[in-house]
Scaffold this active site. Structure first.
Site, mmCIF file in Angstrom:
data_model
loop_
_atom_site.group_PDB
_atom_site.id
_atom_site.type_symbol
_atom_site.label_atom_id
_atom_site.label_comp_id
_atom_site.label_asym_id
_atom_site.label_seq_id
_atom_site.Cartn_x
_atom_site.Cartn_y
_atom_site.Cartn_z
ATOM 1 N N LYS A 19 0.836 -1.213 0.000
ATOM 2 C CA LYS A 19 0.000 0.000 0.000
ATOM 3 C C LYS A 19 0.867 1.258 0.000
ATOM 4 O O LYS A 19 0.621 2.178 -0.774
ATOM 5 C CB LYS A 19 -0.906 -0.038 1.248
ATOM 6 C CG LYS A 19 -1.787 1.188 1.414
ATOM 7 C CD LYS A 19 -2.973 0.895 2.304
ATOM 8 C CE LYS A 19 -2.676 0.888 3.785
ATOM 9 N NZ LYS A 19 -2.598 2.238 4.381
ATOM 10 N N SER A 20 1.885 1.279 0.851
ATOM 11 C CA SER A 20 2.738 2.484 0.944
ATOM 12 C C SER A 20 3.403 2.770 -0.398
ATOM 13 O O SER A 20 3.510 3.928 -0.823
ATOM 14 C CB SER A 20 3.826 2.280 2.001
ATOM 15 O OG SER A 20 3.271 2.189 3.278
ATOM 16 N N ARG A 114 -7.988 12.955 13.060
ATOM 17 C CA ARG A 114 -6.565 12.728 13.317
ATOM 18 C C ARG A 114 -5.782 14.019 13.097
ATOM 19 O O ARG A 114 -5.923 14.670 12.064
ATOM 20 C CB ARG A 114 -6.036 11.614 12.402
ATOM 21 C CG ARG A 114 -6.693 10.288 12.716
ATOM 22 C CD ARG A 114 -6.307 9.209 11.739
ATOM 23 N NE ARG A 114 -4.881 8.890 11.781
ATOM 24 C CZ ARG A 114 -4.309 8.009 10.977
ATOM 25 N NH1 ARG A 114 -5.040 7.371 10.063
ATOM 26 N NH2 ARG A 114 -3.026 7.756 11.084
ATOM 27 N N SER A 157 8.254 9.124 12.117
ATOM 28 C CA SER A 157 7.076 9.037 11.250
ATOM 29 C C SER A 157 7.506 9.074 9.791
ATOM 30 O O SER A 157 8.081 10.063 9.324
ATOM 31 C CB SER A 157 6.113 10.195 11.527
ATOM 32 O OG SER A 157 5.162 10.256 10.486
ATOM 33 N N GLN A 159 5.483 9.203 7.362
ATOM 34 C CA GLN A 159 4.597 10.126 6.643
ATOM 35 C C GLN A 159 5.125 11.555 6.729
ATOM 36 O O GLN A 159 5.152 12.279 5.730
ATOM 37 C CB GLN A 159 3.186 10.040 7.214
ATOM 38 C CG GLN A 159 2.542 8.674 6.974
ATOM 39 C CD GLN A 159 1.204 8.510 7.668
ATOM 40 O OE1 GLN A 159 0.770 9.387 8.419
ATOM 41 N NE2 GLN A 159 0.554 7.392 7.426
ATOM 42 N N ASP A 295 2.622 -0.871 12.320
ATOM 43 C CA ASP A 295 1.319 -1.325 11.810
ATOM 44 C C ASP A 295 0.997 -2.761 12.238
ATOM 45 O O ASP A 295 -0.151 -3.190 12.149
ATOM 46 C CB ASP A 295 1.272 -1.222 10.281
ATOM 47 C CG ASP A 295 1.216 0.229 9.828
ATOM 48 O OD1 ASP A 295 0.854 1.101 10.652
ATOM 49 O OD2 ASP A 295 1.532 0.503 8.661
HETATM 50 C C1 S3P Z 1 2.923 4.813 6.531
HETATM 51 C C2 S3P Z 1 3.581 5.196 7.664
HETATM 52 C C3 S3P Z 1 3.147 4.804 9.021
HETATM 53 C C4 S3P Z 1 2.089 3.716 8.981
HETATM 54 C C5 S3P Z 1 1.071 3.913 7.904
HETATM 55 C C6 S3P Z 1 1.727 3.978 6.541
HETATM 56 C C7 S3P Z 1 3.461 5.274 5.234
HETATM 57 O O1 S3P Z 1 2.624 5.926 9.682
HETATM 58 O O2 S3P Z 1 1.453 3.605 10.226
HETATM 59 O O3 S3P Z 1 0.136 2.845 7.900
HETATM 60 O O4 S3P Z 1 3.067 4.747 4.169
HETATM 61 O O5 S3P Z 1 4.295 6.187 5.240
HETATM 62 P P1 S3P Z 1 3.567 6.992 10.442
HETATM 63 O O6 S3P Z 1 4.516 7.463 9.445
HETATM 64 O O7 S3P Z 1 2.662 8.090 10.917
HETATM 65 O O8 S3P Z 1 4.190 6.243 11.561
#
Ligand code: S3P
Length: 403
Positions: A19-20, A114, A157, A159, A295
């Site tokens: 997914k990422s 969020r 993080s 993200q 996750d």
């Molecule tokens: C993700 C980063 C993670 C993860 C999320 C997917 C990503 O979050 O929990 O399901 O694709 O970069 P965080 O970066 O907030 O930890």
């Protein structure tokens, strides 16, 4: 959905694509000139949000013979809906901040609860103009000229790191991100493949203003989805998993470390895995490992309930700001199934004595639903999960594990 106790689990499968990586391929493909071809993309709620959002924001997105193509290079001011995906919202915020466009990013009810402060604050430090409802979506982003910064994240993080690196692509001067605790590296790896001027030296990532060019992305299987059949196999039998992405390989190492019998046939950035029933030891997860397995932690908490002895998961406060409060909701669910589990501020302490099973709630969270389905499958009596549709967010064929 009713889940019976699983006595014998034998399965060969190809887990869903990552997914990422699919989300990043859509977003970087939109920013890149020319065509990005995404082979083996994941089709699910979150990736549909990514493809639809970049289409609204100027990309030409097409589906052709199992692959997606994204023709990019144009950013159009529009309203885009990230739906349930924080990754989509945060990465888009990074991309739009330094553009010439004004755009609004909305989210569904869960995403709108969020906090987006983590990206708003750091992008504002780069010069971004972002309006929000006190740190919550919708975000109105008025594109402007950004300047590079040196960013040392307080909380690990992927993200937030990704939002900063993507913003750094268009910023004046150099942007660095120094991670004290490493998170998934898909963004920096893929930015390099798309031609960005980026380097990663022992956790110090430096990016300078660059133009991206479309590429071919071949998406491996998602290890976060493979985690569910792996846990079932380790306790109840066997599974053969094809094409599992290994750039986030910490889960494999973790399972092997607690006694898991896993054979790996290496294929570069992916592997075929054979997982067999094993005598698992109780465990402690903390620090960098908690960030790497973020996750998978609700699933691992469930697994700890059926491993005799005391297990502990700490340094995982980030779980409280996911699709639900994954610490509180995991504890409530596992307790209702008969677990001896204590809620910590940043994790769980579990005295593994087995589970009797029971009725679990998803709280609208795909990973909660899937983790609790596995918990019920590993319990003595089985039970239910209240919402079977929420797995569509990341793993639409999940329930096939139980037929
Ligand atoms: C993700 C980063 C993670 C993860 C999320 C997917 C990503 O979050 O929990 O399901 O694709 O970069 P965080 O970066 O907030 O930890």
């Amino acid at each position: 959905m009713r889940i019976k106790p699983v006595k014998q689990f034998n399965l060969a499968l190809t887990p869903p694509p990552d997914k990422s990586i699919t989300i990043r391929a859509a977003i970087l493909g939109w920013l890149a000139c020319g065509t990005t071809e995404i082979i083996n993309p994941l089709f699910c709620g979150d990736t549909a949000a990514a493809f639809d959002a970049v289409a609204a924001l100027g990309a030409d997105v097409r589906f052709d013979k199992g692959a997606m193509t994204v023709v990019g290079g144009k950013i159009r001011g529009a309203e885009a809906d990230a739906r349930n995906s924080a990754t989509v919202m945060r990465l888009l915020a990074g991309a739009l901040s330094g553009s010439d466009a004004t755009a609004i990013i909305t989210g569904d009810a869960s995403l709108s609860r969020r906090s987006m402060k983590c990206v708003i604050d750091v992008l504002t430090d780069m010069g971004a103009k972002i309006e929000s409802k006190k740190g919550f979506a919708p975000l109105k982003i008025v594109g402007t000229t950004l300047h590079g910064i040196d960013f040392v994240p307080e909380v690990p993080s992927a993200q937030v790191k990704s939002a900063v690196l993507i913003a750094g692509l268009g910023a004046e001067g150099r942007t660095t991100v120094t991670e004290r605790i490493k998170t998934r590296s898909h963004t920096e790896d893929m930015l390099g493949e798309f031609g960005a001027d980026i380097k990663n030296e022992n956790g110090v990532i430096t990016i300078s203003k660059s133009k991206l060019t479309g590429i071919k992305v071949n998406v491996p299987g998602d290890i976060s989805s493979a985690a569910y059949p792996m846990a079932l196999a380790l306790k109840r039998g066997f599974c053969y998993l094809k094409n599992v992405g290994t750039s986030r390989r910490e889960l494999i190492d973790f399972f092997v470390g607690i006694g898991g019998d896993i054979e790996e046939e290496d294929r570069g950035d992916r592997a075929d895995l054979t997982v067999r029933r094993s005598d698992l030891k109780p465990f402690k997860i903390s620090g960098a490992m908690s960030a790497a397995l973020i996750d998978e932690l609700p699933l691992l908490a469930a697994l700890a309930c059926v491993i005799e002895g005391e297990s502990e998961i700490v340094d995982a406060e980030a779980l409280r700001n996911k699709e639900c409060d994954r610490i509180r909701c995991t504890v409530l669910n596992l307790r209702a199934m008969g677990a001896d589990i204590e809620e910590l501020k940043d994790g769980f302490r579990i005295n593994g004595k087995g589970l009797k099973g029971g009725n679990a709630r998803s709280y609208g969270d795909h990973r909660m639903a899937m983790s609790m389905a596995v918990a019920n499958a590993l319990s003595d009596g089985g039970g239910t999960v209240d919402d079977d549709r929420c797995v569509e967010i990341s793993y639409p064929s999940f329930w096939e594990l139980f037929v």
